[in-house]
Motif scaffolding. Structure first.
Motif, PDB file in Angstrom:
ATOM      1  N   ILE A 246       1.285  -1.037  -0.190  1.00  0.00           N
ATOM      2  CA  ILE A 246       0.099  -0.170   0.855  1.00  0.00           C
ATOM      3  C   ILE A 246       0.424   1.178  -0.159  1.00  0.00           C
ATOM      4  N   HIS A 247       0.817   2.227  -0.779  1.00  0.00           N
ATOM      5  CA  HIS A 247       1.517   3.417  -0.398  1.00  0.00           C
ATOM      6  C   HIS A 247       0.234   5.049  -0.525  1.00  0.00           C
ATOM      7  N   SER A 248       1.505   5.411   0.657  1.00  0.00           N
ATOM      8  CA  SER A 248       0.131   6.282   1.291  1.00  0.00           C
ATOM      9  C   SER A 248       0.584   7.238   0.307  1.00  0.00           C
ATOM     10  N   ALA A 249      -0.573   8.193   0.837  1.00  0.00           N
ATOM     11  CA  ALA A 249      -0.511   9.790  -0.483  1.00  0.00           C
ATOM     12  C   ALA A 249       0.975  10.216  -0.771  1.00  0.00           C
ATOM     13  N   ARG A 250       1.410  10.527   0.526  1.00  0.00           N
ATOM     14  CA  ARG A 250       2.620  11.164   0.278  1.00  0.00           C
ATOM     15  C   ARG A 250       3.413  10.218  -0.644  1.00  0.00           C
ATOM     16  N   ALA A 251       3.729   9.377  -0.398  1.00  0.00           N
ATOM     17  CA  ALA A 251       4.610   8.169  -1.095  1.00  0.00           C
ATOM     18  C   ALA A 251       4.048   8.634  -3.064  1.00  0.00           C
TER      19      ALA A 251
ATOM     20  N   GLY B  51      20.306   7.197  -6.340  1.00  0.00           N
ATOM     21  CA  GLY B  51      19.476   5.980  -6.411  1.00  0.00           C
ATOM     22  C   GLY B  51      18.028   7.001  -5.930  1.00  0.00           C
ATOM     23  N   TYR B  52      17.681   5.793  -4.773  1.00  0.00           N
ATOM     24  CA  TYR B  52      16.580   6.956  -3.933  1.00  0.00           C
ATOM     25  C   TYR B  52      16.464   5.891  -2.604  1.00  0.00           C
ATOM     26  N   MET B  53      15.396   6.032  -1.580  1.00  0.00           N
ATOM     27  CA  MET B  53      15.122   5.610  -0.756  1.00  0.00           C
ATOM     28  C   MET B  53      13.402   6.172  -0.364  1.00  0.00           C
ATOM     29  N   ALA B  54      12.949   4.640  -0.633  1.00  0.00           N
ATOM     30  CA  ALA B  54      11.740   4.178   0.314  1.00  0.00           C
ATOM     31  C   ALA B  54      11.673   3.626   1.442  1.00  0.00           C
ATOM     32  N   LEU B  55      10.595   4.998   2.332  1.00  0.00           N
ATOM     33  CA  LEU B  55      10.056   4.371   3.829  1.00  0.00           C
ATOM     34  C   LEU B  55       8.937   3.632   3.835  1.00  0.00           C
ATOM     35  N   TYR B  56       9.080   2.931   4.615  1.00  0.00           N
ATOM     36  CA  TYR B  56       8.115   1.765   4.386  1.00  0.00           C
ATOM     37  C   TYR B  56       8.216   1.476   6.122  1.00  0.00           C
ATOM     38  N   SER B  57       6.830   0.539   6.223  1.00  0.00           N
ATOM     39  CA  SER B  57       6.910  -0.026   7.875  1.00  0.00           C
ATOM     40  C   SER B  57       6.076  -1.622   7.391  1.00  0.00           C
ATOM     41  N   LEU B  58       6.540  -2.876   8.181  1.00  0.00           N
ATOM     42  CA  LEU B  58       5.772  -3.888   7.632  1.00  0.00           C
ATOM     43  C   LEU B  58       4.754  -3.953   8.564  1.00  0.00           C
TER      44      LEU B  58
ATOM     45  N   LEU C 131       5.546   4.631   2.917  1.00  0.00           N
ATOM     46  CA  LEU C 131       5.140   6.193   4.010  1.00  0.00           C
ATOM     47  C   LEU C 131       5.761   7.164   2.884  1.00  0.00           C
ATOM     48  N   ALA C 132       6.774   6.818   2.049  1.00  0.00           N
ATOM     49  CA  ALA C 132       7.292   7.828   1.946  1.00  0.00           C
ATOM     50  C   ALA C 132       8.695   7.652   0.471  1.00  0.00           C
ATOM     51  N   ILE C 133       9.064   8.483  -0.313  1.00  0.00           N
ATOM     52  CA  ILE C 133      10.157   8.105  -1.031  1.00  0.00           C
ATOM     53  C   ILE C 133      10.750   9.571  -1.312  1.00  0.00           C
ATOM     54  N   ARG C 134      12.565   9.120  -1.341  1.00  0.00           N
ATOM     55  CA  ARG C 134      13.054  10.613  -1.859  1.00  0.00           C
ATOM     56  C   ARG C 134      14.443  10.328  -2.567  1.00  0.00           C
TER      57      ARG C 134
ATOM     58  N   GLN D 145       3.300  11.081  11.705  1.00  0.00           N
ATOM     59  CA  GLN D 145       2.415  11.479  11.018  1.00  0.00           C
ATOM     60  C   GLN D 145       2.073  10.500   9.894  1.00  0.00           C
ATOM     61  N   GLN D 146       2.997  10.577   9.184  1.00  0.00           N
ATOM     62  CA  GLN D 146       2.638   9.125   7.577  1.00  0.00           C
ATOM     63  C   GLN D 146       1.943   8.325   8.113  1.00  0.00           C
ATOM     64  N   MET D 147       3.146   7.938   9.771  1.00  0.00           N
ATOM     65  CA  MET D 147       3.078   6.248   9.916  1.00  0.00           C
ATOM     66  C   MET D 147       1.248   6.568  10.904  1.00  0.00           C
ATOM     67  N   MET D 148       1.165   7.419  11.233  1.00  0.00           N
ATOM     68  CA  MET D 148      -0.696   7.000  11.391  1.00  0.00           C
ATOM     69  C   MET D 148      -1.427   7.569  10.507  1.00  0.00           C
ATOM     70  N   VAL D 149      -1.885   8.128   8.692  1.00  0.00           N
ATOM     71  CA  VAL D 149      -1.666   8.396   8.242  1.00  0.00           C
ATOM     72  C   VAL D 149      -2.441   6.959   7.481  1.00  0.00           C
ATOM     73  N   ALA D 150      -1.157   5.901   7.245  1.00  0.00           N
ATOM     74  CA  ALA D 150      -0.893   4.595   7.097  1.00  0.00           C
ATOM     75  C   ALA D 150      -2.040   3.740   7.623  1.00  0.00           C
ATOM     76  N   ALA D 151      -1.949   3.785   9.054  1.00  0.00           N
ATOM     77  CA  ALA D 151      -2.188   2.634   9.407  1.00  0.00           C
ATOM     78  C   ALA D 151      -3.271   3.192   9.359  1.00  0.00           C
ATOM     79  N   ALA D 152      -4.561   4.032   8.828  1.00  0.00           N
ATOM     80  CA  ALA D 152      -5.553   4.607   9.007  1.00  0.00           C
ATOM     81  C   ALA D 152      -6.083   3.840   7.981  1.00  0.00           C
ATOM     82  N   MET D 153      -5.221   3.476   7.282  1.00  0.00           N
ATOM     83  CA  MET D 153      -5.881   3.095   5.335  1.00  0.00           C
ATOM     84  C   MET D 153      -5.679   1.081   5.658  1.00  0.00           C
ATOM     85  N   LEU D 154      -5.501   0.304   6.828  1.00  0.00           N
ATOM     86  CA  LEU D 154      -5.452  -0.108   6.883  1.00  0.00           C
ATOM     87  C   LEU D 154      -6.675  -1.540   6.575  1.00  0.00           C
TER      88      LEU D 154
END
Length: 120
Positions: free
Chosen positions: A5-10, A68-75, A85-88, A100-109
């Motif tokens: 699942i990708h957050s809106a931020r991602a 390259g790039y970095m993807a921030l994520y949680s399992l 959660l985010a990509i940069r 904040q992204q963790m809370m938003v993403a958790a709401a998507m579960l």
């Protein structure tokens, strides 16, 4: 296999990264999206491949040339899901607002039951 699942931020981050490239190198912009999408897909089968950052958050390094790039994520093991959660770009400064992204993403579960591999 975990759901991805990708957050809106991602998604916003992907837009920002491709917008940066589109005017000077449209092919690179397209290749960048494909590269990142392919890289994060591995998380479905190997969610612990990224290095731990803190508080259950992990970081996936995605190589591209000299940078390259970095993807921030949680399992989210209890939901069998990986939340992007985010990509940069590696040359950008660190991730901002990730708690904040963790809370938003958790709401998507709860939406996982109806739309695997798609953002709710």
């Amino acid at each position: 296999m975990a759901w991805l699942i990708h957050s809106a931020r991602a998604f916003d981050d992907l837009d920002r990264l491709t917008d940066f490239l589109i005017d000077t190198d449209p092919l690179a912009a397209s290749e960048t999206v494909e590269l990142i999408a392919e890289a994060v897909t591995i998380l479905k089968r190997h969610p612990l491949i990224g290095r731990p950052v803190e508080d259950g958050i992990r970081e996936l390094v995605i190589s591209r040339g000299k940078t390259g790039y970095m993807a921030l994520y949680s399992l989210e093991a209890e939901h069998d899901a990986v939340l992007i959660l985010a990509i940069r770009h590696q040359r950008e400064s660190g991730f901002a607002y990730w708690p904040q992204q963790m809370m938003v993403a958790a709401a998507m579960l709860p939406a996982l039951k109806t739309a695997p591999d798609q953002p709710p």
